[in-house]
Design a protein around this motif. Structure first.
Motif, PDB file in Angstrom:
ATOM      1  N   GLU A  27       0.672  -0.962  -0.009  1.00  0.00           N
ATOM      2  CA  GLU A  27       0.231  -0.226  -0.178  1.00  0.00           C
ATOM      3  C   GLU A  27       1.057   1.330  -0.113  1.00  0.00           C
ATOM      4  O   GLU A  27       1.761   1.430   0.901  1.00  0.00           O
ATOM      5  CB  GLU A  27      -0.790  -0.090   1.094  1.00  0.00           C
ATOM      6  N   CYS A  28       0.327   2.100  -0.546  1.00  0.00           N
ATOM      7  CA  CYS A  28       1.525   3.217  -0.991  1.00  0.00           C
ATOM      8  C   CYS A  28       0.966   4.584  -0.856  1.00  0.00           C
ATOM      9  O   CYS A  28      -0.367   4.655  -1.654  1.00  0.00           O
ATOM     10  CB  CYS A  28       2.092   3.565  -2.537  1.00  0.00           C
ATOM     11  N   VAL A  29       1.101   5.212   0.075  1.00  0.00           N
ATOM     12  CA  VAL A  29       0.499   6.802   0.464  1.00  0.00           C
ATOM     13  C   VAL A  29       1.638   7.416   0.019  1.00  0.00           C
ATOM     14  O   VAL A  29       3.180   7.084   0.344  1.00  0.00           O
ATOM     15  CB  VAL A  29       0.267   6.646   1.874  1.00  0.00           C
ATOM     16  N   THR A  30       1.175   9.071   0.092  1.00  0.00           N
ATOM     17  CA  THR A  30       2.388  10.159   1.085  1.00  0.00           C
ATOM     18  C   THR A  30       1.309  11.711   1.203  1.00  0.00           C
ATOM     19  O   THR A  30       0.176  11.028   1.416  1.00  0.00           O
ATOM     20  CB  THR A  30       2.333  10.778  -0.997  1.00  0.00           C
ATOM     21  N   THR A  31       1.652  12.476   1.784  1.00  0.00           N
ATOM     22  CA  THR A  31       1.170  13.280   2.063  1.00  0.00           C
ATOM     23  C   THR A  31       0.884  14.162   1.270  1.00  0.00           C
ATOM     24  O   THR A  31       1.580  14.746   0.708  1.00  0.00           O
ATOM     25  CB  THR A  31       1.775  13.858   3.364  1.00  0.00           C
ATOM     26  N   LYS A  32       0.341  15.311   2.230  1.00  0.00           N
ATOM     27  CA  LYS A  32      -0.538  16.225   1.100  1.00  0.00           C
ATOM     28  C   LYS A  32       0.778  18.179   0.929  1.00  0.00           C
ATOM     29  O   LYS A  32       0.628  18.431  -0.376  1.00  0.00           O
ATOM     30  CB  LYS A  32      -1.459  17.151   1.947  1.00  0.00           C
ATOM     31  N   ALA A  33       1.719  17.505   2.087  1.00  0.00           N
ATOM     32  CA  ALA A  33       2.662  18.243   1.590  1.00  0.00           C
ATOM     33  C   ALA A  33       3.567  18.109   1.241  1.00  0.00           C
ATOM     34  O   ALA A  33       4.692  18.742   0.521  1.00  0.00           O
ATOM     35  CB  ALA A  33       3.440  18.664   3.719  1.00  0.00           C
ATOM     36  N   VAL A  34       3.349  16.972   0.945  1.00  0.00           N
ATOM     37  CA  VAL A  34       4.578  16.524   0.103  1.00  0.00           C
ATOM     38  C   VAL A  34       4.096  16.745  -1.334  1.00  0.00           C
ATOM     39  O   VAL A  34       4.304  17.213  -2.388  1.00  0.00           O
ATOM     40  CB  VAL A  34       4.666  14.417  -0.532  1.00  0.00           C
ATOM     41  N   LEU A  35       2.890  16.692  -1.671  1.00  0.00           N
ATOM     42  CA  LEU A  35       1.980  16.784  -3.361  1.00  0.00           C
ATOM     43  C   LEU A  35       1.986  18.572  -3.154  1.00  0.00           C
ATOM     44  O   LEU A  35       2.752  18.791  -3.908  1.00  0.00           O
ATOM     45  CB  LEU A  35       0.595  16.431  -3.224  1.00  0.00           C
ATOM     46  N   GLY A  36       2.450  19.508  -1.983  1.00  0.00           N
ATOM     47  CA  GLY A  36       2.725  20.606  -2.503  1.00  0.00           C
ATOM     48  C   GLY A  36       3.921  21.057  -3.026  1.00  0.00           C
ATOM     49  O   GLY A  36       4.164  22.051  -3.687  1.00  0.00           O
ATOM     50  N   GLU A  37       4.923  20.138  -2.568  1.00  0.00           N
ATOM     51  CA  GLU A  37       6.276  20.535  -2.516  1.00  0.00           C
ATOM     52  C   GLU A  37       6.680  19.814  -4.160  1.00  0.00           C
ATOM     53  O   GLU A  37       7.332  20.695  -4.520  1.00  0.00           O
ATOM     54  CB  GLU A  37       7.834  19.837  -1.503  1.00  0.00           C
ATOM     55  N   LEU A  38       6.149  18.347  -4.595  1.00  0.00           N
ATOM     56  CA  LEU A  38       5.734  18.895  -6.177  1.00  0.00           C
ATOM     57  C   LEU A  38       5.782  19.374  -6.953  1.00  0.00           C
ATOM     58  O   LEU A  38       6.383  19.693  -7.798  1.00  0.00           O
ATOM     59  CB  LEU A  38       5.358  17.202  -6.022  1.00  0.00           C
TER      60      LEU A  38
END
Length: 134
Positions: A27-38
């Motif tokens: 199961e793969c996840v990331t955070t909203k903060a990471v998406l903001g950085e991207l």
């Protein structure tokens, strides 16, 4: 749990499908903060936008009380909200949910490991063999 760097590098290399194959059993996840950085890099590297549409990576917030407390602890150790919020959110969520974190920042790796988080500094098939959650 992915930090921005692995997603950024695989996207820019046009290898998100290869990454998917590496993590197919997890199961793969990331955070909203990471998406903001991207998102900050999409003007220069539009291929990063493909990360936003991946259906095999769930986006999680890091906003319940335990996660916020841990986020604060990580920010105290990592410093600089402009640069390390993604790493701090990844490590906080990973610690709160007993997940494995994939980050490339050595300081963040060391801080996470010192707190008992399973942290990998790179994403490859050998590190996937023992990682129960991403």
């Amino acid at each position: 749990m992915f930090d921005a760097s692995p997603l950024n590098h695989f996207a820019r290399a046009g290898e998100l499908t290869a990454l998917r194959h590496l993590v197919a059993d997890f199961e793969c996840v990331t955070t909203k903060a990471v998406l903001g950085e991207l998102r900050k890099g999409t003007d220069e590297y539009p291929e990063i936008l493909k990360v936003m549409d991946l259906d095999w990576i769930a986006t999680v917030s890091c906003d319940d009380l335990d996660e916020l407390y841990l986020f604060g602890q990580y920010m105290n150790r990592l410093g600089n909200i402009q640069r390390n919020a993604g790493e701090a959110s990844v490590l906080a969520w990973a610690e709160a949910h007993s997940a494995t974190a994939y980050v490339d920042d050595q300081v963040a790796c060391n801080v996470g490991r010192s707190r008992g988080v399973r942290v990998h500094a790179r994403c490859n098939s050998s590190s996937m063999d023992t990682a129960p959650a991403l």
